[in-house]
Design a protein around this motif. Sequence first.
Motif, PDB file in Angstrom:
ATOM      1  N   ALA A   1       0.829  -1.211   0.000  1.00 23.04           N
ATOM      2  CA  ALA A   1       0.000   0.000   0.000  1.00 23.04           C
ATOM      3  C   ALA A   1       0.861   1.259   0.000  1.00 23.04           C
ATOM      4  O   ALA A   1       0.587   2.220  -0.730  1.00 23.04           O
ATOM      5  N   GLY A   2       1.910   1.264   0.817  1.00 21.35           N
ATOM      6  CA  GLY A   2       2.754   2.449   0.912  1.00 21.35           C
ATOM      7  C   GLY A   2       3.500   2.773  -0.349  1.00 21.35           C
ATOM      8  O   GLY A   2       3.838   3.938  -0.604  1.00 21.35           O
ATOM      9  N   SER A   3       3.771   1.750  -1.164  1.00 20.51           N
ATOM     10  CA  SER A   3       4.517   1.975  -2.409  1.00 20.51           C
ATOM     11  C   SER A   3       3.617   2.077  -3.621  1.00 20.51           C
ATOM     12  O   SER A   3       4.088   2.088  -4.759  1.00 20.51           O
ATOM     13  N   GLY A   4       2.298   2.139  -3.392  1.00 19.58           N
ATOM     14  CA  GLY A   4       1.373   2.324  -4.508  1.00 19.58           C
ATOM     15  C   GLY A   4       0.987   1.038  -5.206  1.00 19.58           C
ATOM     16  O   GLY A   4       0.453   1.075  -6.328  1.00 19.58           O
ATOM     17  N   GLY A   5       1.241  -0.096  -4.575  1.00 21.59           N
ATOM     18  CA  GLY A   5       0.885  -1.374  -5.194  1.00 21.59           C
ATOM     19  C   GLY A   5      -0.517  -1.805  -4.833  1.00 21.59           C
ATOM     20  O   GLY A   5      -1.235  -1.125  -4.101  1.00 21.59           O
TER      21      GLY A   5
END
Length: 295
Positions: free
Chosen positions: A284-288
């Motif tokens: 989630a934090g890396s935009g996945g």
Amino acid sequence: MVARRSAPTERVVQVLDFLVEQRGKRFGLSELARELDLAKPTCLGILTELTAGGYLVRDPDHLTYGLGPALIAAGRVAQEGFAISAFARTELERLTARYRTTCTASAVVGERIAILEATGPGMVKVGASYVFAPPVGLMYVLWDTDAAFDAWLATPPTVPLRQDEARLRSIVADCRARGYLVESMTAAGRRLYGLLAGVAARDLPPELREIVGELVSSLGERVYLGTDLRPRKEHAVSLLAAPTYDADGRQNMVLTMYVGAAITGAEIERRGRALVAAADAVTAGSGGRRPAHTR
């Protein structure tokens, strides 16, 4: 040993570096050749190939060249790679503090598995890499597409293996449903797999390869299925692993928590859930995003 340099490749890098430094300004063929001290035919060949690949764009009216959209995509991938590594380290440190154990983040880079981050006691060396071929690398395709799993399975193994494909596919289904992998291995087995991880098949004499293959046995024998685990029974566990995903929902990294002890099925589940939560936070934090087949 000094690495050999490639003059043609250096010239390509020279062109890209120059245009990056000019921050969006465009140049014609003659200008670029003069600025970079390149022969015009050589410069034209480089510009033509980079333009065909989308790394440069050519203005048909002014006959000038500038940076292209392919560099934007490449930059985003690189940025995501650095960003996800930072997110992963934060989550690994939390897991290490909670369970007082070694945790890692690793991924397939090219044709090898590379350790990207590591935390905890007896910390694994960041940057260490291993051959990505059976019997090494199952966890790097478990949560990816079926095609990725099939491609890995078809890769020539580092040693002869008895592959129970039905068992392996049941492991894929089980790990996708559960969200994490539980691997069992003896101390001797850990040393053996560590040795095989860095050895190509051609580096072992045929007789030794056959003997080691017999010791390794089937790939699926060292992974617990959910039905193998009992809440109150202790199970010898080497490690737990869970995946992270990129923006396209493809598996891009594995977070690993080392155990190296016998723990109950209930404790395995607690640790597995914690590891999955950490992996989901990195995703989630890396935009996945999680792919549909894992939800």
